[in-house]
Motif scaffolding. Structure first.
Motif, PDB file in Angstrom:
ATOM      1  N   ASP A 171      -1.280   7.071  -9.602  1.00  0.00           N
ATOM      2  CA  ASP A 171      -1.739   6.156 -10.644  1.00  0.00           C
ATOM      3  C   ASP A 171      -3.120   6.560 -11.148  1.00  0.00           C
ATOM      4  O   ASP A 171      -3.417   6.461 -12.337  1.00  0.00           O
ATOM      5  CB  ASP A 171      -1.761   4.711 -10.129  1.00  0.00           C
ATOM      6  N   GLN A 214      -7.032  10.640   0.654  1.00  0.00           N
ATOM      7  CA  GLN A 214      -6.672   9.321   0.136  1.00  0.00           C
ATOM      8  C   GLN A 214      -7.571   8.223   0.680  1.00  0.00           C
ATOM      9  O   GLN A 214      -8.051   7.368  -0.056  1.00  0.00           O
ATOM     10  CB  GLN A 214      -5.219   8.989   0.508  1.00  0.00           C
ATOM     11  N   ILE A 218      -9.780   4.914  -0.973  1.00  0.00           N
ATOM     12  CA  ILE A 218      -9.440   3.507  -0.739  1.00  0.00           C
ATOM     13  C   ILE A 218     -10.702   2.752  -0.313  1.00  0.00           C
ATOM     14  O   ILE A 218     -10.988   1.667  -0.801  1.00  0.00           O
ATOM     15  CB  ILE A 218      -8.330   3.404   0.331  1.00  0.00           C
ATOM     16  N   THR A 242      -1.200  -2.127 -10.794  1.00  0.00           N
ATOM     17  CA  THR A 242      -0.927  -0.760 -10.360  1.00  0.00           C
ATOM     18  C   THR A 242      -0.919  -0.676  -8.837  1.00  0.00           C
ATOM     19  O   THR A 242      -1.063  -1.691  -8.151  1.00  0.00           O
ATOM     20  CB  THR A 242      -2.001   0.217 -10.887  1.00  0.00           C
ATOM     21  N   ALA A 243      -0.780   0.548  -8.348  1.00  0.00           N
ATOM     22  CA  ALA A 243      -0.810   0.743  -6.892  1.00  0.00           C
ATOM     23  C   ALA A 243      -2.205   0.505  -6.333  1.00  0.00           C
ATOM     24  O   ALA A 243      -2.380   0.355  -5.134  1.00  0.00           O
ATOM     25  CB  ALA A 243      -0.352   2.161  -6.551  1.00  0.00           C
ATOM     26  N   VAL A 244      -3.213   0.500  -7.231  1.00  0.00           N
ATOM     27  CA  VAL A 244      -4.595   0.324  -6.763  1.00  0.00           C
ATOM     28  C   VAL A 244      -4.954  -1.159  -6.862  1.00  0.00           C
ATOM     29  O   VAL A 244      -5.962  -1.531  -7.448  1.00  0.00           O
ATOM     30  CB  VAL A 244      -5.564   1.185  -7.590  1.00  0.00           C
ATOM     31  N   ILE A 266      -9.279  -0.440 -10.290  1.00  0.00           N
ATOM     32  CA  ILE A 266      -8.634  -1.472  -9.476  1.00  0.00           C
ATOM     33  C   ILE A 266      -7.915  -2.412 -10.424  1.00  0.00           C
ATOM     34  O   ILE A 266      -8.517  -3.001 -11.306  1.00  0.00           O
ATOM     35  CB  ILE A 266      -9.669  -2.242  -8.640  1.00  0.00           C
ATOM     36  N   PRO A 306      -0.320   5.264  -0.436  1.00  0.00           N
ATOM     37  CA  PRO A 306      -1.369   6.234  -0.800  1.00  0.00           C
ATOM     38  C   PRO A 306      -0.904   7.197  -1.890  1.00  0.00           C
ATOM     39  O   PRO A 306      -1.691   7.553  -2.775  1.00  0.00           O
ATOM     40  CB  PRO A 306      -1.666   6.955   0.518  1.00  0.00           C
ATOM     41  N   LEU A 314      -5.255  -2.238  -1.353  1.00  0.00           N
ATOM     42  CA  LEU A 314      -6.462  -1.621  -0.810  1.00  0.00           C
ATOM     43  C   LEU A 314      -6.842  -2.253   0.529  1.00  0.00           C
ATOM     44  O   LEU A 314      -7.231  -1.568   1.466  1.00  0.00           O
ATOM     45  CB  LEU A 314      -7.622  -1.780  -1.801  1.00  0.00           C
ATOM     46  N   ASP A 327       1.103   6.587  -4.368  1.00  0.00           N
ATOM     47  CA  ASP A 327       1.048   5.950  -5.676  1.00  0.00           C
ATOM     48  C   ASP A 327      -0.386   5.669  -6.117  1.00  0.00           C
ATOM     49  O   ASP A 327      -0.666   5.631  -7.310  1.00  0.00           O
ATOM     50  CB  ASP A 327       1.893   4.676  -5.669  1.00  0.00           C
ATOM     51  N   ILE A 328      -1.266   5.488  -5.153  1.00  0.00           N
ATOM     52  CA  ILE A 328      -2.682   5.337  -5.526  1.00  0.00           C
ATOM     53  C   ILE A 328      -3.142   6.632  -6.182  1.00  0.00           C
ATOM     54  O   ILE A 328      -3.733   6.632  -7.267  1.00  0.00           O
ATOM     55  CB  ILE A 328      -3.542   4.995  -4.282  1.00  0.00           C
ATOM     56  N   LEU A 349       0.824  -1.215   0.000  1.00  0.00           N
ATOM     57  CA  LEU A 349       0.000   0.000   0.000  1.00  0.00           C
ATOM     58  C   LEU A 349       0.859   1.266   0.000  1.00  0.00           C
ATOM     59  O   LEU A 349       1.761   1.413   0.820  1.00  0.00           O
ATOM     60  CB  LEU A 349      -0.910   0.000   1.238  1.00  0.00           C
TER      61      LEU A 349
END
Ligand code: SF4
Ligand code: SF4
Lengths: 274, 703
Positions: B322, B387, B391, B361-363, B357, B316, B368, B318-319, B314
């Motif tokens: 991305d 963030q 999530i 990727t970061a997601v 999702i 945040p 999550l 990069d979420i 995880l």
């Protein structure tokens, strides 16, 4: 293809020990603060049926059937949320703990009735036993009533060419069988038929799926005998075994002394039990 | 002081000024170049605004007064940016430098292009020359500091892109060339006011000995145009790079969530929602989309994230990045994908479009479901990006649309559904802990209204062995203070917090509505609870379902009783429990989510003979115990345990008691401290337990 899964609603087997109470008069467990849940093996059966439908690529209609109180509607809704297509509740009227013979008769009558309306069920799935009484007879009795071949302790159903491949657990390993419908199986658990958590959308949809309610009278089973719910055995007494723990410490100044003392006491206790 | 060799004239400072466009011909070209520059700049931002506008509605322009305050504090005042020392210093240098240089340019424009010739006299000398020179130097130094960090010390929290490097280079070049042209103008014109431009003058003095006037004059023209082209190019580039944060960040701060992190999750209208949760950019609100564009890539969120700290995937930052990348790449589809998620008005369904999702990727689902919803990321973010709610939005999609989540969470949800508590297999009922305490249960009272306060026990208090002493201590303290209270007993259900954080909004709503109904039946108005998660739900979430109460965390309520003199050590003051040093672990849902830091500390001051020490990460920067967001029910890999990381920090303070104010923190830290305390005796105890030991009836005081 039509598949029928039978469900039973039981007292939550995970009820905290202190909340589990017994009504000696009625010779049954009291509801108390406990929740009502679907018997786990019945949920395994639902999951097995769903996986069979997925493997068969659709065109399998799954019906859930329950003989129980009106609260058992929750179990049927949950089954429909798991994407069972339709459900039927036969409302119980009389003894809260009917034995397997009585339940088998009621379920058989209901199945015949459902078959009249919607065509024969190719497979009937029943949980291997219930988490409350654990008698494990309902599947067998129901097969007898329906005049179908039956196999117990099945863990999965795979569609074959006009037949169904069954895997069943035995004491010595897994047995694989071909079965031609119609048949009945009792379902046991394995790591693959853990009941799924329904998607929220399906939970909401479950309230729009058909749930038929029948009474014993609708099935022409209104006899005293069925209502009394016990024809093959009677519960004479029911009690919670008192487990008493007596704790005694082996004494002595050194480890050796304590071990000697312990061994001596074990001998004495074993001897006293005879 | 004038330059040696300059002509000494009689100087009248009130007449001081300089020639704009000295040495420059074709000045009209400046205006011609300005047109495409501003056009590209405007177009770039228009693209952004258009994208944001395609998001779902959100109310973020209400309460303008509060918003302005926040804006002044954290945008203009850089309140959060300066919390990190190094970055705070260099960012402040560049930030203030840019503002001053921008003002200076505006002054030039007014002076040259309007009849107001303001660039003269003392104003010219003090502001336009001296101050501007100093702040220009700020920019140079700031950028140099940033460059040292980016290219030499290389901390983990940064994102190392070419873009970021080029930004530093261009700014540095702009500032440097600015001083060069100033210096050469001073040198060639023998500017009598040179001393007022110390940095430019330095360049003049440096060039004079080895450059002829003609060379400087020629150089001046070339560098002047170069400076202009770089500056214009940079301006046109702003909306397409992370420099756009110059504009998006202040806007984002102005439109930030004012209700605290505890109330930051959206409700869903299950009747109308086409999808539950979010897996498509088009289902985000415009504010969420603005969030993506406001990110400055500073990495602070990931730096403080407990899951990231212990090595989970995880991040945040990069979420956000991305999703920003996805939004930029697929922007037009986004515009066409406006679809309903319950607060929109339906659209053309975009199921194949823009799934956010993505395992690659970061997601990713794995990332999550590692989030403890602690909100440390939100607290650290200098530009108020949200963030954690995103999530949870994505989790909602996985949980409700795909029924896809970690195993431990599955058991927890099953239990919540069939038993209304998350602790499958507990040995206890909801009332077992009351044994011997004679506590009123609402359902058994003749008049439940006699109870002034509902003591909400919470599943974690009643059903987990370790915490039953906490609720007993709380009840005993309430009794001692003569508070008329009652409990709901078996009628209590989980508030739904674990369901909501995991993403099962549907289950949360069912539980919440059920509890509101029960509480309504007894006319409950005041609630006190020892669980910060229940506290947060009552305080921030139940009002959406018709349940508005006066809500207290037990430490707040006990603190009030103490203040009113209703609780004291029978005149003897707080007894000692033998501990010498206590450290308090701020629960995320009491501290960061709801802003209460002092009440528990006030209570701990009652413990006789013990001193309080703080962990390095405390109060609003407290580090999660690892148990929030449903994570208490998940088995973490042995080498990635958040609770042990925190426990180590607590143990390292040297305290012999780690005080907690949350049943989840208690169990998480108990495990963690036992793993990390070594030979030392370190205990984890709830504030209420400690307070009872200090001021309770002495015969019962022993634990
Ligand atoms: S809420 Fe906490 S755990 Fe979740 S991403 Fe933010 S910092 Fe990490
Ligand atoms: S989300 Fe905020 S804290 Fe995280 S990298 Fe972006 S600007 Fe920094």
């Amino acid at each position: 293809m039509r598949v029928l899964v039978c469900l039973k609603q039981i007292l939550d087997p995970d009820v905290p020990a202190r909340d589990f109470q017994i009504d000696p008069e009625a010779r049954a467990a009291k509801r108390g603060g406990a929740n009502l849940v679907t018997n786990i093996f019945c949920e395994n059966a639902v999951e097995t049926a769903l996986q069979f439908r997925e493997a068969a690529g659709g065109d399998v209609k799954i019906t859930a059937l329950c003989y129980g109180e009106s609260s058992a509607e929750d179990c049927l809704r949950k089954a429909m949320a798991m994407t069972v297509d339709e459900a039927c509740l036969v409302e119980r009227d009389g003894n809260t703990n009917p034995d397997a013979a009585a339940v088998g008769r009621v379920l058989a009558a209901a199945i015949r009735r459902l078959e009249q309306d919607g065509g024969p069920f190719d497979a009937v799935l029943v949980g291997r036993e219930s988490g409350d009484w654990g008698v494990g007879q309902t599947g067998g009795v129901l097969a007898e009533e329906l005049g179908r071949p039956a196999l117990g302790f099945v863990e999965s159903l795979q569609p074959g060419n006009g037949s169904v491949t069954l895997r069943r657990q035995t004491d010595v390993g897994i047995e694989v069988a071909e079965a031609e419908p119609p048949f009945l199986v009792t379902i046991t658990n394995n790591e693959d038929n853990v009941p799924r958590i329904p998607k929220t959308r399906d939970v909401m949809m479950s309230y729009r799926k058909p749930l038929q309610k029948l009474g014993l009278a609708d099935l022409e089973l209104d006899s005293e005998e069925v209502r009394a719910g016990s024809s093959i055995f009677e519960v004479e007494e029911i009690f919670i075994p008192a487990d008493e723990v007596e704790c005694e410490l082996a004494e002595g100044d050194t480890l050796d002394e304590r071990v000697d003392q312990l061994a001596k006491r074990i001998h004495e206790v074993v001897a006293s039990i005879g | 002081m004038f330059r040696v060799g300059g002509t000494v004239t009689v100087m009248d400072p009130t007449q001081a000024t300089r020639e704009v466009f000295w040495n420059i011909e074709y000045t009209w070209l400046v205006y011609v170049l300005m047109v495409p520059t501003l056009a590209v700049f405007g177009w770039g931002f228009w693209l952004k605004v258009r994208r944001w506008r395609s998001g779902q509605p959100a109310l973020r322009f209400d309460r303008p007064g509060e918003r302005l305050q926040l804006f002044l504090r954290n945008a203009v005042g850089q309140g959060r940016t300066i919390k990190r020392r190094y970055a705070g210093v260099f960012h402040s240098l560049v930030y203030t430098g840019f503002i001053v240089l921008f003002l200076a340019t505006t002054v030039v424009a007014i002076h040259h292009d309007t009849p107001l010739h303001i660039m003269k006299g003392h104003f010219y000398l003090i502001f336009q020359s001296l101050i501007v020179d100093i702040f220009g130097l700020f920019v140079l130094v700031g950028v140099a500091l940033a460059a040292i960090r980016r290219w030499i010390s290389k901390p983990k929290l940064l994102v190392y892109t070419d873009e970021a490097s080029w930004i530093l280079i261009t700014i540095f070049v702009m500032a440097l060339t600015g001083f060069m042209i100033e210096g050469w103008r001073i040198a060639v014109t023998d500017d009598p006011w040179a001393a007022w431009s110390p940095i430019g003058n330095l360049f003049a003095l440096g060039s004079d000995p080895w450059m002829t006037d003609t060379a400087m004059q020629r150089g001046h023209v070339i560098i002047w145009w170069f400076h202009l082209v770089v500056a214009f190019g940079w301006i046109a580039w702003v909306p397409f790079s992370k420099m756009s944060h110059v504009f998006t960040a202040p806007l984002n701060i102005f439109t930030a969530n004012l209700d605290g992190y505890g109330g930051s999750l959206k409700t869903i209208d299950f009747e109308t929602a086409e999808r539950f949760g979010i897996n498509h950019l088009g289902d985000f609100t415009w504010k969420d989309l603005l969030d993506f564009d406001a990110c400055t890539e500073c990495g602070r969120c990931t730096d403080v994230c407990p899951a990231n700290t212990v090595g989970k995937s995880l991040s945040p930052r990069d979420i956000i990045l991305d999703l920003q990348g996805l939004m930029h790449k697929r922007g037009d589809e986004l515009l066409g994908s406006r679809a309903g998620n319950g607060n929109g008005d339906g659209g053309n369904g975009s199921d194949e479009l823009l799934p956010i999702i993505d395992q690659k990727t970061a997601v990713s689902p794995e990332a999550l479901f590692a989030c403890t919803t602690c909100a440390a990321c939100m607290e650290a973010c200098p530009v108020h990006i949200e963030q954690m709610p995103k999530i949870v939005d994505a989790r909602r999609y996985l949980v409700m649309e795909e029924a896809d989540f970690p195993e431990g969470m599955m058991d927890m949800m099953n239990s919540l559904e069939s038993r209304q508590h998350p602790f499958a297999g507990t040995q206890f009922s909801r009332v077992d802990w009351t044994e011997g305490l004679d506590i009123d249960v609402m359902a058994e009272m003749d008049d439940p209204h006699e109870a002034e306060v509902l003591m909400w026990v919470g599943c974690g208090g009643a059903l987990v062995e370790r915490n039953r002493n906490t609720v007993r201590a709380t009840a005993k303290l309430l009794k001692k203070a003569g508070v008329k209270f009652a409990i709901l007993g078996r009628e209590e259900s989980c508030t739904g917090d674990p369901a909501r954080r995991v993403g099962n909004e549907f289950l949360f709503e069912m539980l919440a509505k059920g509890n509101v109904e029960t509480m309504q039946r007894y006319g409950v108005r005041k609630v006190v609870t020892s669980c910060p998660h229940c506290f947060n739900s009552f305080r921030n979430e139940y009002p959406h379902f018709g349940g508005s109460y006066e809500v207290y965390h037990h430490t707040q309520f006990l603190d009030e009783l103490l203040e009113q003199g209703r609780l004291d050590g029978n005149g003897a003051g707080g007894r000692s429990n033998g501990s010498s040093t206590i450290t308090f672990h701020d629960p995320c849902y009491l501290g960061r989510h709801n802003g209460e830091y002092d009440a528990p500390r006030n209570l701990l001051a009652q413990v006789g003979g013990a001193r309080q020490v703080e962990m390095e990460r405390s109060r609003n920067t407290s580090f999660c115990c690892g148990g929030g967001g449903g994570m208490a029910f998940v088995d973490e890999p042995p080498d990635q345990r958040v609770n042990q990381e925190r426990a180590q920090e607590a143990v390292d303070t040297g305290a012999d008691v780690v005080a907690v104010g949350c049943p989840f923190c208690a169990t998480m830290l108990d495990d963690g401290v036992n793993a990390r305390r070594g030979e030392r005796d370190v205990q984890v105890r709830d504030v209420a337990e400690l307070l009872w030991d200090a001021v309770g009836e002495s015969e019962e005081a022993a634990p």
